[in-house]
Design a protein around this motif. Structure first.
Motif, short mmCIF file in Angstrom:
data_model
loop_
_atom_site.label_atom_id
_atom_site.label_comp_id
_atom_site.label_asym_id
_atom_site.label_seq_id
_atom_site.Cartn_x
_atom_site.Cartn_y
_atom_site.Cartn_z
N UNK A 1 0.84 -1.21 0.00
CA UNK A 1 0.00 0.00 0.00
C UNK A 1 0.88 1.26 0.00
N UNK B 1 3.88 5.95 -4.10
CA UNK B 1 4.94 6.39 -5.01
C UNK B 1 4.47 6.26 -6.46
N UNK B 2 3.73 5.20 -6.74
CA UNK B 2 3.19 5.00 -8.09
C UNK B 2 2.20 6.10 -8.43
N UNK B 3 1.33 6.45 -7.48
CA UNK B 3 0.33 7.50 -7.72
C UNK B 3 1.00 8.85 -7.95
N UNK C 1 3.87 1.53 -1.19
CA UNK C 1 4.52 1.66 -2.50
C UNK C 1 3.55 2.23 -3.53
N UNK C 2 2.27 1.93 -3.38
CA UNK C 2 1.28 2.45 -4.34
C UNK C 2 1.31 3.98 -4.33
#
Lengths: 226, 226
Positions: free
Chosen positions: B196, B201-203, B198-199
């Motif tokens: 969660x 950073x993706x967003x 890490x998501x």
């Protein structure tokens, strides 16, 4: 081999077969690869049964990749390195290899809701370290439910994060448009596969906790035109 | 302190302040904590300006947590360990600490689209290793855009993965219902915070690539009643 051919190695598995069905239905020529040509031929037969006028054939992996501009790797994580190494004299510069593998801990007998650490950072980056020079690696399709892909009458309802170098990435993003309900999202550099692959383990956990047999998908909100 | 009080440490930052605004608007009593009480008082004043009849006050972190059943940690990752250690004589068994931190590489001067490896696996698990015995740690709110939280007139449109032990997790999931457009999703065990976090950073990468100033959110498709 036609310029619009898509080779799917491990196309006999649930997710690979699902993609084969969808791409065949969209009118693309599909070559299913497997370690054993008999199994590939069987899978191609299954596609033909469900998709009238499908252009599909089944071949051994080493033959399936020849001349295919896009090669999708849909083998279990634990067979990924071996599969790619075995193709090192077959893949040629300019081809695009799409990594959809996820280092689920099932590879070592642990659960599918957890991932293994991969030295290179992700399955996709491991693949990149193994392909011949000039072959482009793109990460995509990890978060797409095999069940949803196989239900041809329903849209898939999932965003596909596509990561890798720009031009090959855009070509793989264009593939998503062939499947109703899939939306390609620019996932940036290949290293982002570290996050995208982990999301699959999270989705598998959600399937279990919410008892969703069809598979949970993911959508990003707030993107332009979404 | 009232049983429905929510303490938000680092509530002077964008995301903490956003949550404070939303919870205050929903009628909950909010205590904003900061390292300096003046800054906390100022932030509370900002909340009162935007939310008529807000029940909000600003206190130093150590005072803010006293008696609050739920304490949300909204400090930058690099201040997380220090903040929690400083509270070790203040937090008591039964309190719930919500970790919303993300180990973005900005903590060491690198970019926000990448994360650092945390020895315990995630920011949330690091917090769990630091809180006194009997204090419950739950991971939530990492993927919620600060901008969207602060636009009180719009729903947030984001799923919140809530991870941690069952009973505290359910109490934090219930908080999500206070904010229009937030939906709580059972994120399973605390270790899932690894994914969660890490998501986020993706967003952030999606915000940049798609030039989305309001912040991209995430939704899971196929969940029951979604």
């Amino acid at each position: 081999m036609a310029q619009d051919t898509i080779a799917i190695l491990g196309g006999t598995g649930d997710q690979g077969l699902g993609l084969a069905l969808r791409f065949a239905k969209a009118g693309r020529r599909v070559v299913i690869g497997s370690r054993k040509s008999e199994r590939a031929v069987e899978a191609a037969e299954q596609v033909r049964k469900q998709v009238a006028q499908a252009q599909v054939e089944g071949l051994e992996n080493a033959d399936a990749v020849i001349g295919a501009p896009i090669v999708i790797l849909s083998v279990p994580f634990e067979h990924t390195a071996g599969t790619v190494k075995a193709l090192k004299d077959k893949l040629v510069a300019g081809q695009i290899v799409v990594s959809m593998g996820v280092p689920l801990a099932t590879a070592i007998g642990d659960g599918a809701v957890r991932t293994l650490g991969v030295w290179q950072g992700s399955c996709a980056e491991m693949v990149e370290a193994l392909v011949p020079k000039g072959v482009h690696v793109v990460s995509a399709f990890q978060n797409v439910s095999a069940h949803r892909l196989q239900h041809l009458e329903h849209p898939v309802e999932c965003d596909v994060l596509v990561s890798g170098p720009k031009e090959p990435r855009e070509r793989v993003m264009a593939l998503c448009g062939l499947v109703p309900g899939l939306r390609a999202v620019d996932g940036g550099p290949l290293a982002n596969a570290r996050i995208v692959e982990a999301i699959t383990a999270l989705l598998i956990g959600l399937n279990i906790r919410y008892n969703v047999s069809d598979g949970v998908g993911v959508r990003f909100t707030g993107l332009p035109q979404s």
